[in-house]
Design a protein around this motif. Structure first.
Motif, short mmCIF file in Angstrom:
data_model
loop_
_atom_site.label_atom_id
_atom_site.label_comp_id
_atom_site.label_asym_id
_atom_site.label_seq_id
_atom_site.Cartn_x
_atom_site.Cartn_y
_atom_site.Cartn_z
N TYR A 35 14.82 -13.81 -25.15
CA TYR A 35 14.82 -15.26 -25.39
C TYR A 35 14.38 -15.58 -26.81
CZ TYR A 35 13.84 -20.23 -24.74
OH TYR A 35 13.85 -21.59 -24.86
N PRO A 36 15.20 -16.30 -27.58
CA PRO A 36 14.82 -16.67 -28.96
C PRO A 36 13.81 -17.82 -28.97
CG PRO A 36 17.22 -16.69 -28.64
CD PRO A 36 16.58 -16.69 -27.29
N MET A 37 12.83 -17.71 -29.87
CA MET A 37 11.83 -18.77 -30.03
C MET A 37 11.64 -19.07 -31.51
SD MET A 37 9.01 -17.71 -27.11
CE MET A 37 8.37 -19.39 -27.04
N PHE A 38 11.48 -20.36 -31.83
CA PHE A 38 11.34 -20.83 -33.20
C PHE A 38 9.93 -21.37 -33.39
CE2 PHE A 38 15.80 -21.17 -32.08
CZ PHE A 38 16.41 -20.53 -33.15
N VAL A 39 9.18 -20.73 -34.28
CA VAL A 39 7.80 -21.12 -34.52
C VAL A 39 7.69 -21.84 -35.86
CG1 VAL A 39 5.41 -20.32 -34.57
CG2 VAL A 39 7.11 -19.02 -33.29
N VAL A 40 7.04 -23.01 -35.86
CA VAL A 40 6.89 -23.80 -37.07
C VAL A 40 5.41 -23.97 -37.40
CG1 VAL A 40 9.05 -25.06 -36.71
CG2 VAL A 40 6.91 -26.00 -35.82
N GLU A 41 5.14 -24.35 -38.63
CA GLU A 41 3.76 -24.63 -39.04
C GLU A 41 3.39 -26.05 -38.63
OE1 GLU A 41 2.86 -21.77 -42.73
OE2 GLU A 41 4.24 -23.41 -43.21
N GLY A 42 2.09 -26.32 -38.70
CA GLY A 42 1.60 -27.63 -38.29
C GLY A 42 0.92 -27.54 -36.94
N SER A 43 0.61 -28.69 -36.35
CA SER A 43 -0.05 -28.74 -35.05
C SER A 43 0.60 -29.80 -34.18
CB SER A 43 -1.54 -29.03 -35.21
OG SER A 43 -1.76 -30.27 -35.85
N ASN A 44 0.55 -29.55 -32.88
CA ASN A 44 1.10 -30.46 -31.88
C ASN A 44 2.58 -30.78 -32.15
OD1 ASN A 44 0.75 -31.90 -29.47
ND2 ASN A 44 0.49 -33.82 -30.59
N VAL A 45 3.32 -29.75 -32.58
CA VAL A 45 4.74 -29.93 -32.89
C VAL A 45 5.58 -29.29 -31.80
CG1 VAL A 45 6.61 -29.45 -34.51
CG2 VAL A 45 4.29 -29.91 -35.36
N LYS A 46 6.43 -30.08 -31.19
CA LYS A 46 7.45 -29.57 -30.27
C LYS A 46 8.70 -30.41 -30.48
CE LYS A 46 8.44 -28.19 -25.52
NZ LYS A 46 7.97 -28.14 -24.10
N ASN A 47 9.52 -29.97 -31.42
CA ASN A 47 10.71 -30.72 -31.81
C ASN A 47 11.95 -30.12 -31.16
OD1 ASN A 47 9.20 -32.35 -33.57
ND2 ASN A 47 9.46 -30.90 -35.26
N GLU A 48 12.64 -30.91 -30.37
CA GLU A 48 13.91 -30.45 -29.82
C GLU A 48 14.93 -30.37 -30.94
OE1 GLU A 48 16.46 -31.09 -25.77
OE2 GLU A 48 15.78 -32.90 -26.80
N GLY A 74 9.70 -14.27 -15.53
CA GLY A 74 10.06 -12.86 -15.44
C GLY A 74 10.79 -12.31 -16.64
N ILE A 75 10.95 -13.11 -17.67
CA ILE A 75 11.62 -12.65 -18.90
C ILE A 75 10.67 -11.71 -19.63
CG2 ILE A 75 12.59 -13.38 -21.12
CD1 ILE A 75 13.26 -16.09 -19.69
N LYS A 76 11.15 -10.54 -19.99
CA LYS A 76 10.29 -9.50 -20.54
C LYS A 76 10.27 -9.46 -22.07
CE LYS A 76 9.75 -7.96 -16.30
NZ LYS A 76 8.51 -8.24 -15.56
N SER A 77 11.23 -10.11 -22.72
CA SER A 77 11.37 -9.95 -24.17
C SER A 77 11.68 -11.27 -24.84
CB SER A 77 12.51 -8.96 -24.48
OG SER A 77 12.39 -7.77 -23.74
N ILE A 78 11.11 -11.47 -26.02
CA ILE A 78 11.43 -12.63 -26.85
C ILE A 78 11.75 -12.14 -28.26
CG2 ILE A 78 10.02 -14.24 -25.52
CD1 ILE A 78 7.85 -13.97 -27.67
N ILE A 79 12.51 -12.94 -28.99
CA ILE A 79 12.75 -12.67 -30.40
C ILE A 79 12.23 -13.87 -31.19
CG2 ILE A 79 15.16 -13.49 -30.26
CD1 ILE A 79 15.79 -11.45 -32.53
N ILE A 115 4.37 -8.52 -23.01
CA ILE A 115 5.69 -9.02 -23.41
C ILE A 115 6.18 -8.28 -24.64
CG2 ILE A 115 4.97 -10.92 -24.93
CD1 ILE A 115 7.18 -12.60 -23.47
N LEU A 116 7.45 -7.96 -24.66
CA LEU A 116 8.05 -7.29 -25.81
C LEU A 116 8.42 -8.32 -26.86
CD1 LEU A 116 10.42 -4.56 -24.30
CD2 LEU A 116 8.50 -4.16 -25.83
N ILE A 117 7.92 -8.14 -28.07
CA ILE A 117 8.23 -9.06 -29.17
C ILE A 117 9.20 -8.37 -30.13
CG2 ILE A 117 7.32 -10.31 -31.15
CD1 ILE A 117 4.75 -10.76 -29.63
N ILE A 312 21.22 -9.03 -23.61
CA ILE A 312 21.82 -10.24 -24.15
C ILE A 312 20.71 -11.11 -24.74
CG2 ILE A 312 23.20 -12.30 -23.68
CD1 ILE A 312 24.28 -10.86 -21.18
N ILE A 313 20.84 -11.42 -26.03
CA ILE A 313 19.98 -12.42 -26.65
C ILE A 313 20.62 -13.77 -26.36
CG2 ILE A 313 18.98 -13.28 -28.79
CD1 ILE A 313 19.31 -10.45 -29.95
#
Length: 328
Positions: A35-48, A74-79, A115-117, A312-313
């Motif tokens: 599962y892809p995840m996008f990390v941003v700087e700042g605080s309390n940020v959750k932008n769709e 149950g997802i074992k891996s993230i990117i 979790i696998l990163i 599959i990513i």
């Protein structure tokens, strides 16, 4: 009808749901997904992401809530992809110890060590020009860029990344990264190479999510021509020789023939990247009521496994994990 008519009764094996399940050749499992995840700087940020309904840019203070959901499904891996506030000509944020992916990796590993990163190893999110390397004379300098990519890979491994996934398509990138990881003592960290990465129009929404649109030109001098098939095997073969442990084909849906070619020619795990444009088209049609989203997504991802993908990513990972739970 004459009972002596000679033809095969293939429908016997489709007569009921239980019969179809018994003879089904290809299966999706939650362990198949990254599962892809996008990390941003700042605080309390959750932008769709506007072009990717259901996908978010998340700040560090909210990241563990997102990871908790992934783990509970149950997802074992993230990117991980990082979106820094500050960028420069050489993408310094990609390889410094306090880089956003490095910090996110440490945070996640402390809370969820199991979790696998997978760390995306590229410079484009971190460069002011948006290209995947160092620019000289309006072109990416292949060999100079390799040294920065190697530094990025080592810093990600030091932070706790389980897998390094270089996506830059520089010639020799697997060899240089493998050597750097080994010299730094990370001989057991595998490389999930973006071995076959096409210059595709399907990447548009990702560039919104990762803020990585090139400020000039395009990436066609280093990403592959979508018209080419044999070139994919040459690219993959180079990465195998240089020490890759996984081979990614990106995009997936319009390149299933390439997934099958790579599967047939190499015995490494094959990863299909179900990219942002493939995701957004389905989400847009579903939001308009034009399709049955669940049925279409399951069919699409099954086609990737049927073509030969082991993993599959996909941005659909959470959705599919929920659907699989419901079925069980």
């Amino acid at each position: 009808m004459n009972n002596n008519t000679e033809f095969k009764r293939h429908r016997r094996l489709r007569s009921s749901n239980s019969m179809r399940a018994m003879v089904r050749e290809t299966h999706l499992h939650v362990e198949d997904f990254i599962y892809p995840m996008f990390v941003v700087e700042g605080s309390n940020v959750k932008n769709e992401v506007p072009s990717m309904p259901g996908v978010y840019q998340v700040s560090m203070d909210l990241l563990l809530d997102e990871v908790k959901e992934v783990v509970e499904l149950g997802i074992k891996s993230i990117i991980l992809f990082g979106v820094p506030n500050e960028k420069d000509e050489v993408g310094t944020g990609a390889f410094i110890e306090t880089g956003i992916v490095q910090e996110a990796t440490r945070l996640i590993k402390r809370a969820y060590p199991e979790i696998l990163i997978v760390a995306d190893t590229c410079l484009c999110e971190y460069t002011s020009h948006g290209h995947c390397g160092v620019i000289h004379d309006h072109d990416v300098d292949n060999d100079e860029s390799l040294q920065l990519l190697a530094r990025t890979a080592v810093s990600q491994a030091e932070a706790g990344a389980d897998i390094i996934a270089p996506s830059n398509m520089m010639d020799g990138f697997v060899k240089v990264i493998r050597q750097a990881l080994d010299e730094a003592g990370f001989t057991n960290i595998p490389i999930m190479s973006y071995a076959v990465k096409y210059a595709s129009a399907f990447y548009g929404p990702f560039r919104d999510a990762a803020d990585s649109t090139p400020q000039f030109g395009d990436r066609k001098t280093y990403q592959m021509d979508p018209a080419n098939r044999l070139e994919a095997l040459r690219e993959a073969e180079s990465d195998v020789v240089e020490g890759a442990d996984f081979l990614i084909v990106k995009p997936a849906l319009s390149y299933l023939d390439i997934v099958r070619d790579v599967r047939n020619h190499f015995n490494l795990p094959v990863v299909a990247y179900n990219v942002s444009g493939e995701y957004s088209m389905v989400k847009a049609a579903a939001l308009n009521g034009w399709i049955d989203e669940k049925s279409l997504v399951m069919e699409k991802l099954t086609s990737m496994k049927r073509a030969g993908a082991d993993l599959i990513i996909t941005y659909f990972a959470k959705d599919v994990a929920k659907w699989l739970k419901e079925e069980n």
